[in-house]
Write an enzyme that holds these catalytic residues in place. Structure first.
Site, mmCIF file in Angstrom:
data_model
loop_
_atom_site.group_PDB
_atom_site.id
_atom_site.type_symbol
_atom_site.label_atom_id
_atom_site.label_comp_id
_atom_site.label_asym_id
_atom_site.label_seq_id
_atom_site.Cartn_x
_atom_site.Cartn_y
_atom_site.Cartn_z
ATOM 1 N N HIS A 149 0.054 9.443 -5.141
ATOM 2 C CA HIS A 149 1.212 8.722 -4.586
ATOM 3 C C HIS A 149 1.047 7.202 -4.713
ATOM 4 O O HIS A 149 1.907 6.538 -5.312
ATOM 5 C CB HIS A 149 1.446 9.143 -3.134
ATOM 6 C CG HIS A 149 2.449 8.305 -2.410
ATOM 7 N ND1 HIS A 149 3.773 8.206 -2.816
ATOM 8 C CD2 HIS A 149 2.328 7.498 -1.315
ATOM 9 C CE1 HIS A 149 4.423 7.394 -1.990
ATOM 10 N NE2 HIS A 149 3.566 6.944 -1.081
ATOM 11 N N HIS A 185 -1.149 0.700 0.216
ATOM 12 C CA HIS A 185 -0.106 0.567 1.239
ATOM 13 C C HIS A 185 -0.219 1.568 2.383
ATOM 14 O O HIS A 185 0.329 1.342 3.459
ATOM 15 C CB HIS A 185 1.293 0.645 0.593
ATOM 16 C CG HIS A 185 1.710 2.011 0.160
ATOM 17 N ND1 HIS A 185 1.437 2.512 -1.087
ATOM 18 C CD2 HIS A 185 2.393 2.986 0.808
ATOM 19 C CE1 HIS A 185 1.936 3.731 -1.195
ATOM 20 N NE2 HIS A 185 2.521 4.052 -0.051
ATOM 21 N N GLU A 192 -2.397 2.869 7.747
ATOM 22 C CA GLU A 192 -1.620 3.837 8.529
ATOM 23 C C GLU A 192 -2.291 5.205 8.588
ATOM 24 O O GLU A 192 -2.293 5.859 9.621
ATOM 25 C CB GLU A 192 -0.239 3.955 7.883
ATOM 26 C CG GLU A 192 0.748 4.771 8.663
ATOM 27 C CD GLU A 192 2.066 4.880 7.920
ATOM 28 O OE1 GLU A 192 2.780 5.846 8.171
ATOM 29 O OE2 GLU A 192 2.351 3.999 7.079
ATOM 30 N N ASP A 193 -2.890 5.634 7.459
ATOM 31 C CA ASP A 193 -3.360 7.024 7.356
ATOM 32 C C ASP A 193 -4.868 7.192 7.301
ATOM 33 O O ASP A 193 -5.354 8.320 7.260
ATOM 34 C CB ASP A 193 -2.768 7.668 6.088
ATOM 35 C CG ASP A 193 -1.250 7.767 6.147
ATOM 36 O OD1 ASP A 193 -0.714 7.719 7.259
ATOM 37 O OD2 ASP A 193 -0.614 7.891 5.086
ATOM 38 N N ASP A 222 7.886 2.883 -2.863
ATOM 39 C CA ASP A 222 7.258 3.938 -2.051
ATOM 40 C C ASP A 222 8.294 5.001 -1.675
ATOM 41 O O ASP A 222 8.084 6.204 -1.840
ATOM 42 C CB ASP A 222 6.657 3.287 -0.798
ATOM 43 C CG ASP A 222 6.137 4.300 0.206
ATOM 44 O OD1 ASP A 222 5.515 5.286 -0.220
ATOM 45 O OD2 ASP A 222 6.350 4.100 1.421
ATOM 46 N N ASP A 264 37.811 7.350 -13.844
ATOM 47 C CA ASP A 264 36.878 6.318 -14.347
ATOM 48 C C ASP A 264 35.427 6.784 -14.253
ATOM 49 O O ASP A 264 34.555 6.085 -13.777
ATOM 50 C CB ASP A 264 37.075 4.996 -13.598
ATOM 51 C CG ASP A 264 36.903 5.158 -12.089
ATOM 52 O OD1 ASP A 264 36.966 6.308 -11.611
ATOM 53 O OD2 ASP A 264 36.704 4.141 -11.406
#
Length: 734
Positions: A77, A101, A105-106, A168, A288
């Site tokens: 990822h 990134h 957080e993880d 992301d 269109d």
């Protein structure tokens, strides 16, 4: 590589070898995806490439024991997100931040470690991208709003934050197969509501379309499938017609000597679906679906090409838009025209230069990607910077309000209006003169009292149209009206009005709170001036406020009881209350801090009582108001005695019902009698009885007090057709 207008960090120290003693974990140096990624870094210096490689190893190691829901190693990822950033030719710091990134957080990695290994700039970018999972929120909506706020404020400091965030989100949407259907739909809706409009606002047209189409497929998979098949069929059916139009445009460009690239474009699935839904059309009615682009060398040639096309096919009146002379807020520039092609088929054509085409596709990212778009990119950077600064001005509001204001600001359509001096302002569709006033300056908005559109006075709620010349009329002592919030369209105007009203309310509430506390102290037999400064400081400290004014504001807003504050101030729990507590004197015109209840509409002369309502201040009712009967008996501590100032000198609204016999001109007689009594009629309505013998007239009138109301009623009773008059109150507070 980065533009001077986007801050970059100085190259941080290279990560120490000890940071990754085992090298790669889930990723192999021979992995094809890794090799393609490294090969695409050919625009960086060798030193920068080494920093990026180190970031790959660091991210791989940090996510060592994590996998995605699909079962893939997690590093796939960040590598894909970084790959998208590399496509925009962004600098090494941005690429490193994209690779890292999710580590804050993880994983157990801290910001200090990132600073140590990759420098402050990369650490700040990663921090701006990290969610606020460690803070507990009352709801998912509140968490979403606060995360969004943090991201946008980080983006205002450094534009690269949002570009990484969009990359992301784009990759997450493409890999949703293993995610729960309900979560998949929630993320897709959030993308349509927030991230796609941000991409559009930044001019990232390619990203914008892909986010929309992918989200549409996730939310409505069957509809998307049916629509895609219809598009494929239409493509085959119209192939000959489209080829003919394409060849005729190319031939016309050659005939007039214009060197141009001409190619067809297909509308995105989501834009076709939106048009069908919005205008209630079937697929066959959306004509269109296909359009054409003509890309030329410079701006004068754009207008020459336009003339040639209008000579080739007849233009549709009112369908020409010049976004070159007046660019969109996201920097987009093109000439748009709709022509009547063969067999009456409408053909939409966009004419632009090469530089405009780069900006139209990649928006702010074109600044990094295309050196020949340098001028356009710089201009767009200035526009974007101004918008981001306006976001910073809104951050004083709470998260959900900030979220609402920014969502309002991510408008898809615009109107262009002129100031009397000829300056052009771009505003959202449906904007009013109040929005324009705040777009000019906060002080102009706050002092706005009227507007002239094309030299004619108009109400402030009038919607502006393209080409309007708008003059804002101001007055030195004017203030924003809370009613403006019902029709302003820009987040800036909404934010500024709310800020002003909050400030005024706090000022008035502080004055009311001081009066309430002083009254309580007098009831306890203490003069406020006699209380030592140390006691006031003790009260401020105990309340958790910064100043005594904040304590007064809390009391005035009903967040704190004056009786409790008075006892704490005196540091005594049992002080005899005076036998006859004093009453709070009001004029009834104090503003937002003291409000007259709408249910009973008290007027001077009525016996009154007040209740402190949390967040509203003091609400004044009549003693016999039916709405407060239960509350007065069950919660007597919430009520305080209030009395009118001897000469309020103002007009107050009151409701009266007048029952009259049906006769010609009776309404005019009643209205004349009210007017002759020195009263204004604010509102009137009527209802008749089934037999049509009588009519009941409901009036809201303005009177100076109870004696004035009595005079009005006496004059009405003199009218022969008047049967009954009485003052009315609501059984429920509106």
């Amino acid at each position: 590589m980065a533009s001077p207008s986007v801050p970059t960090s100085p190259p941080g120290p290279s990560p120490s070898p000890s940071a990754n003693p085992e090298g790669f974990c889930a990723l192999s140096p021979d992995d094809p995806a890794y090799r393609v990624f490294i090969d695409s870094l050919d625009y960086l210096t060798p030193e920068e490439v080494e920093r990026v490689k180190a970031a790959v190893r660091f991210s791989d190691k940090a996510h060592e024991h994590q996998t995605r829901l699909s079962g893939e190693a997690y590093i796939t990822h960040p590598l894909s997100v970084a790959g998208a950033i590399v496509e925009w030719h962004m600098d090494a710091d941005a690429i490193c931040a994209a690779l890292l990134h999710d580590v804050l957080e993880d994983t157990g990695v801290t910001k200090a470690e990132l600073v140590e290994h990759f420098g402050q700039g990369v650490a700040d970018l990663v921090d701006g991208l990290s969610k606020l999972d460690k803070i507990e929120f009352a709801s998912h909506q509140e968490a979403q709003a606060e995360n969004f706020r943090k991201m946008l404020l980080a983006m205002a400091r450094d534009l690269r934050v949002v570009l990484i965030k969009l990359a992301d989100r784009h990759h997450n949407l493409q890999t949703m197969a293993a995610v729960r259907p309900d979560k998949r739909r929630r993320i897709a809706r959030e993308t349509l509501e927030i991230y796609a409009p941000i991409a559009n606002r930044l001019g990232l047209n390619k990203m914008f379309r892909e986010l929309q189409d992918t989200s549409f497929r996730l939310i409505h998979p069957m509809r998307a499938q049916v629509l895609a098949k219809a598009m494929q069929a239409a493509r085959g059916n119209r192939k000959e017609l489209l080829s003919r139009i394409l060849e005729s445009i190319r031939a016309k460009m050659d005939e007039v000597g214009i060197l141009a690239q001409v190619f067809g474009r297909e509308k995105s699935l989501y834009s076709i679906y939106s048009k069908m839904e919005e205008k209630q059309l079937s697929f066959s009615q959306v004509l269109d679906i296909y359009g054409f682009r003509v890309v030329v060398k410079d701006i004068p040639t754009c207008y020459l090409a336009l003339g040639a096309l209008h000579a080739l096919y007849k233009p549709v009146p009112g369908k020409f838009k010049d976004y070159i002379a007046i660019p969109k807020a996201n920097g987009y520039q093109s000439l748009h025209t709709t022509l009547i092609g063969p067999y009456g088929t409408p053909v939409e054509v966009q004419i632009r230069t090469e530089a405009m085409h780069h900006v139209a596709q990649e928006g702010v990212a074109a600044h990094w990607l295309y050196k020949d778009a340098e001028h356009s990119g710089a201009d767009l950077q200035i526009r974007t910077h101004k918008w981001l600064q306006s976001l910073l001005e809104m951050q004083g509001a709470d998260s959900s309000e900030f979220f609402e204001n920014v969502k309002i600001d991510l408008f898809p359509d615009e109107v262009y209006v002129f100031t009397p001096k000829g300056k052009i302002l771009a505003l959202p569709q449906g904007a009013t003169p109040v929005d324009m006033a705040y777009a000019i300056h906060t002080d102009v908005g706050n002092c706005c009292i009227a507007a002239r559109i094309n030299h004619e006075l108009v109400p402030l709620r009038t919607e502006l149209k393209n080409g309007d010349v708008v003059e804002i009329v101001t007055a030195a002592h004017a203030n924003p009206n809370p009613a403006w919030l019902a029709y302003v369209k820009t987040g800036r105007a909404r934010s500024k009005i709310r800020h002003f009203l909050r400030t005024v309310q706090n000022e008035e509430s502080a004055a009311l709170g001081e009066r309430l506390l002083n009254q309580e102290l007098h009831n306890l037999g203490v003069q406020p001036a006699e209380i030592p400064a140390a006691a006031w400081e003790r009260l401020v400290k105990a309340s958790g406020n910064r100043s005594i004014k904040d304590v007064f504001t809390d009391i005035g807003l009903g967040k704190r009881l004056a009786a409790v504050a008075a006892r704490r101030l005196l540091a005594e729990d049992a002080i005899p209350i005076a036998a006859t507590p004093g009453s709070l004197t009001i004029r009834g015109t104090e503003g937002m801090a003291i409000q007259l209840a709408k249910c009973c509409q008290p007027i001077p002369g009525d016996p009154i009582i007040g209740s402190i309502k949390k967040g509203q201040g003091l609400v004044v009712h009549t003693h016999d108001c039916p709405v407060i009967r239960k509350s007065r008996s069950h919660e007597p501590h919430k009520w305080i005695d209030v009395e009118w100032e001897p000469s309020p000198g103002a007009l107050f609204e009151v409701r009266i019902d007048v029952e009259v016999k049906n006769a010609r001109g009776v309404l005019a007689q009643v209205a004349t009698a009210i007017s002759d009594s020195g009263s204004n009629i604010e509102h009137v309505s009527m209802e008749g009885d089934p037999e049509r013998l009588f009519t009941r007239l409901h009036f809201t009138i303005q009177v100076g007090g109870r004696s004035h109301l009595a005079q009005v009623m006496r004059n009405l009773r003199l009218i022969p057709h008047v049967v009954r008059i009485h003052r009315t109150r609501l059984e429920m507070e509106p």
